[in-house]
Design an enzyme around this catalytic site. Structure first.
Site, PDB file in Angstrom:
ATOM      1  N   GLY A 157      83.257 -32.991  38.768  1.00 17.48           N
ATOM      2  CA  GLY A 157      83.159 -33.831  39.251  1.00 17.48           C
ATOM      3  C   GLY A 157      81.905 -34.834  39.074  1.00 17.48           C
ATOM      4  O   GLY A 157      81.359 -35.433  38.097  1.00 17.48           O
ATOM      5  N   HIS A 211      85.529 -43.568  48.124  1.00 14.43           N
ATOM      6  CA  HIS A 211      85.524 -43.654  46.700  1.00 14.43           C
ATOM      7  C   HIS A 211      87.003 -43.224  46.736  1.00 14.43           C
ATOM      8  O   HIS A 211      88.234 -44.205  46.724  1.00 14.43           O
ATOM      9  CB  HIS A 211      84.701 -42.286  46.181  1.00 14.43           C
ATOM     10  CG  HIS A 211      84.703 -40.690  46.599  1.00 14.43           C
ATOM     11  ND1 HIS A 211      85.787 -39.792  47.682  1.00 14.43           N
ATOM     12  CD2 HIS A 211      84.058 -40.194  47.255  1.00 14.43           C
ATOM     13  CE1 HIS A 211      85.871 -38.972  47.945  1.00 14.43           C
ATOM     14  NE2 HIS A 211      84.217 -38.949  47.219  1.00 14.43           N
ATOM     15  N   ARG A 255      82.380 -52.585  42.877  1.00 14.80           N
ATOM     16  CA  ARG A 255      82.673 -54.115  42.915  1.00 14.80           C
ATOM     17  C   ARG A 255      84.084 -54.439  43.240  1.00 14.80           C
ATOM     18  O   ARG A 255      85.382 -53.549  43.561  1.00 14.80           O
ATOM     19  CB  ARG A 255      82.749 -54.182  41.183  1.00 14.80           C
ATOM     20  CG  ARG A 255      80.979 -55.193  40.957  1.00 14.80           C
ATOM     21  CD  ARG A 255      80.459 -55.537  41.448  1.00 14.80           C
ATOM     22  NE  ARG A 255      79.503 -55.776  41.747  1.00 14.80           N
ATOM     23  CZ  ARG A 255      78.556 -56.805  39.972  1.00 14.80           C
ATOM     24  NH1 ARG A 255      79.313 -56.562  38.826  1.00 14.80           N
ATOM     25  NH2 ARG A 255      77.239 -56.284  39.991  1.00 14.80           N
ATOM     26  N   HIS A 288      81.281 -27.090  42.986  1.00 18.20           N
ATOM     27  CA  HIS A 288      80.810 -28.185  43.615  1.00 18.20           C
ATOM     28  C   HIS A 288      79.103 -28.131  43.301  1.00 18.20           C
ATOM     29  O   HIS A 288      78.977 -27.260  43.314  1.00 18.20           O
ATOM     30  CB  HIS A 288      79.892 -28.247  45.397  1.00 18.20           C
ATOM     31  CG  HIS A 288      79.995 -28.738  46.119  1.00 18.20           C
ATOM     32  ND1 HIS A 288      80.534 -30.026  46.620  1.00 18.20           N
ATOM     33  CD2 HIS A 288      78.649 -29.647  46.052  1.00 18.20           C
ATOM     34  CE1 HIS A 288      79.501 -31.142  46.816  1.00 18.20           C
ATOM     35  NE2 HIS A 288      78.139 -30.333  46.464  1.00 18.20           N
ATOM     36  N   ASP A 289      78.449 -29.196  42.189  1.00 17.83           N
ATOM     37  CA  ASP A 289      77.907 -29.599  41.549  1.00 17.83           C
ATOM     38  C   ASP A 289      77.412 -28.526  40.269  1.00 17.83           C
ATOM     39  O   ASP A 289      76.148 -27.952  40.082  1.00 17.83           O
ATOM     40  CB  ASP A 289      76.759 -29.407  42.813  1.00 17.83           C
ATOM     41  CG  ASP A 289      76.173 -30.311  43.355  1.00 17.83           C
ATOM     42  OD1 ASP A 289      75.602 -30.208  44.317  1.00 17.83           O
ATOM     43  OD2 ASP A 289      76.948 -31.257  43.390  1.00 17.83           O
ATOM     44  N   HIS A 302      89.145 -36.379  45.974  1.00 18.12           N
ATOM     45  CA  HIS A 302      88.733 -36.304  47.471  1.00 18.12           C
ATOM     46  C   HIS A 302      89.213 -36.946  48.066  1.00 18.12           C
ATOM     47  O   HIS A 302      87.966 -37.635  48.725  1.00 18.12           O
ATOM     48  CB  HIS A 302      87.464 -35.310  47.528  1.00 18.12           C
ATOM     49  CG  HIS A 302      87.281 -34.863  49.414  1.00 18.12           C
ATOM     50  ND1 HIS A 302      86.902 -33.579  49.214  1.00 18.12           N
ATOM     51  CD2 HIS A 302      87.544 -34.711  50.604  1.00 18.12           C
ATOM     52  CE1 HIS A 302      86.468 -33.174  50.263  1.00 18.12           C
ATOM     53  NE2 HIS A 302      87.449 -34.270  51.469  1.00 18.12           N
ATOM     54  N   THR A 309      78.680 -35.331  51.765  1.00 16.79           N
ATOM     55  CA  THR A 309      79.013 -34.500  51.073  1.00 16.79           C
ATOM     56  C   THR A 309      80.051 -32.948  51.700  1.00 16.79           C
ATOM     57  O   THR A 309      79.574 -32.525  52.634  1.00 16.79           O
ATOM     58  CB  THR A 309      78.625 -33.734  50.016  1.00 16.79           C
ATOM     59  OG1 THR A 309      79.550 -33.457  48.892  1.00 16.79           O
ATOM     60  CG2 THR A 309      77.265 -33.119  49.648  1.00 16.79           C
ATOM     61  N   GLU A 364      91.753 -31.796  47.952  1.00 15.98           N
ATOM     62  CA  GLU A 364      91.714 -31.676  48.942  1.00 15.98           C
ATOM     63  C   GLU A 364      91.471 -32.680  49.869  1.00 15.98           C
ATOM     64  O   GLU A 364      90.844 -33.551  49.978  1.00 15.98           O
ATOM     65  CB  GLU A 364      89.723 -31.358  47.633  1.00 15.98           C
ATOM     66  CG  GLU A 364      89.503 -30.912  47.215  1.00 15.98           C
ATOM     67  CD  GLU A 364      88.249 -30.036  46.072  1.00 15.98           C
ATOM     68  OE1 GLU A 364      87.395 -31.405  46.455  1.00 15.98           O
ATOM     69  OE2 GLU A 364      87.866 -29.848  45.408  1.00 15.98           O
ATOM     70  N   ASN A 421      86.852 -33.798  38.830  1.00 20.50           N
ATOM     71  CA  ASN A 421      87.199 -34.623  39.766  1.00 20.50           C
ATOM     72  C   ASN A 421      87.341 -35.725  39.632  1.00 20.50           C
ATOM     73  O   ASN A 421      86.251 -36.574  39.158  1.00 20.50           O
ATOM     74  CB  ASN A 421      86.232 -33.797  41.037  1.00 20.50           C
ATOM     75  CG  ASN A 421      86.510 -34.789  42.402  1.00 20.50           C
ATOM     76  OD1 ASN A 421      86.108 -36.118  42.119  1.00 20.50           O
ATOM     77  ND2 ASN A 421      86.667 -33.674  43.667  1.00 20.50           N
TER      78      ASN A 421
HETATM   79  C1  LIG Z   1      84.517 -29.586  48.083  1.00 18.49           C
HETATM   80  C2  LIG Z   1      83.909 -29.993  47.010  1.00 18.49           C
HETATM   81  O1  LIG Z   1      82.976 -29.311  46.516  1.00 18.49           O
HETATM   82  C3  LIG Z   1      83.258 -31.030  46.436  1.00 18.49           C
HETATM   83  O2  LIG Z   1      85.286 -30.859  46.052  1.00 18.49           O
HETATM   84  C4  LIG Z   1      84.006 -32.671  46.930  1.00 18.49           C
HETATM   85  O3  LIG Z   1      85.309 -33.494  46.608  1.00 18.49           O
HETATM   86  C5  LIG Z   1      82.537 -33.599  47.161  1.00 18.49           C
HETATM   87  O4  LIG Z   1      82.966 -34.603  47.282  1.00 18.49           O
HETATM   88  P1  LIG Z   1      81.843 -35.694  46.809  1.00 18.49           P
HETATM   89  O5  LIG Z   1      82.793 -36.216  45.675  1.00 18.49           O
HETATM   90  O6  LIG Z   1      82.721 -36.806  48.351  1.00 18.49           O
HETATM   91  O7  LIG Z   1      80.566 -35.165  47.413  1.00 18.49           O
HETATM   92  N1  LIG Z   2      85.401 -29.075  44.710  1.00 19.29           N
HETATM   93  C1  LIG Z   2      84.381 -29.264  43.947  1.00 19.29           C
HETATM   94  C2  LIG Z   2      84.880 -30.945  43.247  1.00 19.29           C
HETATM   95  O1  LIG Z   2      85.996 -31.080  42.770  1.00 19.29           O
HETATM   96  C3  LIG Z   2      83.726 -31.512  42.208  1.00 19.29           C
HETATM   97  O2  LIG Z   2      82.429 -31.093  42.876  1.00 19.29           O
HETATM   98  P1  LIG Z   2      81.606 -31.884  41.924  1.00 19.29           P
HETATM   99  O3  LIG Z   2      81.275 -30.898  40.825  1.00 19.29           O
HETATM  100  O4  LIG Z   2      81.685 -33.420  42.987  1.00 19.29           O
HETATM  101  O5  LIG Z   2      80.438 -31.320  43.244  1.00 19.29           O
END
Ligand SMILES: CC(=O)[C@@H](O)[C@H](O)COP(=O)(O)O
Ligand SMILES: NCC(=O)COP(=O)(O)O
Length: 255
Positions: free
Chosen positions: A230, A56, A24, A207-208, A49, A111, A81, A13
């Site tokens: 990500g 972002h 910037r 996520h996380d 996303h 988020t 997403e 991600n």
């Molecule tokens: C759906 C999910 O959990 C993540 O893919 C999402 O992209 C997090 O979004 P942010 O990076 O905006 O926190």
């Molecule tokens: N769907 C989860 C994603 O794309 C990345 O989530 P994160 O690792 O940024 O919390």
């Protein structure tokens, strides 16, 4: 441990690369360049996303990344997403990604922190899912780690679900994986994944996720198809460099 048929795919991600870029007016770091680095380091896909406020990922990023991926698709996948607003659906129709992950986030959400409530929104999602599948996309619903909710996914027409792993990651962070809370959160994700597998659904996670909390999920549910990662990966890139971070996350999915 259940037999693994294919290794879980890593979809990187790029939200947080774009977040830094937006701080910037120089265009650096270049999102497409880091998408390329991720793919060269072994990622099997890219995830974005594009939120309504473009905090972002911007619409232009989505088009630029589609151009990067064009010669590599469909083996290397593009996962977009978002909440299925009109603007989101228009963008997806322009791009035609391999996968669309529908997320119930409000426009101002800090988020993504919860999955769909299909008893309330399942009927509304059905035509959206059908439209996206007619465009050739695999449709994935973002769902809480709740085995009781998993059986509602097939009726929407979705191909699978992405299990929200934020609560699991928090339990591990605050209490440790071996704590009662950590183990309960792990079993909640694994249990939802097992129900999804039995229903023939594609099971993704996200996520996380980080280098510590990801391997236990793969060990518990080796049939997981994809992890989109990500935030923590980008943090780890500050330690190891982006390419090495991608390689380490790829290895964390191969346990
Ligand atoms: C759906 C999910 O959990 C993540 O893919 C999402 O992209 C997090 O979004 P942010 O990076 O905006 O926190
Ligand atoms: N769907 C989860 C994603 O794309 C990345 O989530 P994160 O690792 O940024 O919390």
């Amino acid at each position: 441990m259940e037999k693994r048929y294919t290794m879980a795919r890593l979809s990187v991600n790029l939200n947080k690369v774009a977040l830094l870029r937006n701080s910037r007016h120089t265009g650096s770091p270049n999102v497409v360049e880091f998408g390329r680095i991720a793919l060269e380091a072994g990622a099997k896909g890219l995830t974005v996303h594009p939120r309504p406020d473009e905090r972002h990922i911007r619409r232009t990023d989505v088009h630029d990344l589609a151009a990067l991926l064009a010669p590599l698709r469909p083996a290397i996948e593009f996962n977009i997403e978002g909440r299925p607003t009109a603007d989101f659906l228009d963008l997806v129709a322009e791009i035609r990604p391999e996968q669309v992950t529908l997320v119930p986030d409000a426009p101002q959400a800090f988020t993504s922190d919860s999955g769909w409530n299909l008893s309330a929104e399942g009927e509304t999602l059905k035509p959206v899912v059908q439209r996206l599948k007619q465009q050739g996309a695999r449709v994935i619903l973002f769902m809480d780690p709740d085995a009781a909710q998993t059986p509602a996914v097939p009726a929407t027409g979705a191909d699978g679900f992405e299990i929200y792993t934020g609560a699991y990651a928090e339990a591990v962070r605050l209490h440790g994986l071996d704590s009662e809370a950590g183990q309960a959160a792990l079993q909640a994700v694994v249990g939802a994944a097992q129900v999804g597998q039995r229903l023939g659904l594609m099971v993704n996670i996200g996520h996380d996720l980080d280098l510590l909390n990801t391997p236990p999920l793969i060990a518990g549910a080796p049939f997981i198809h994809e992890a989109s990662i990500g935030h923590e990966l980008t943090g780890d890139a500050l330690r190891y460099g982006f390419a090495e971070a991608v390689r380490r996350y790829g290895a964390a999915l191969a346990v």
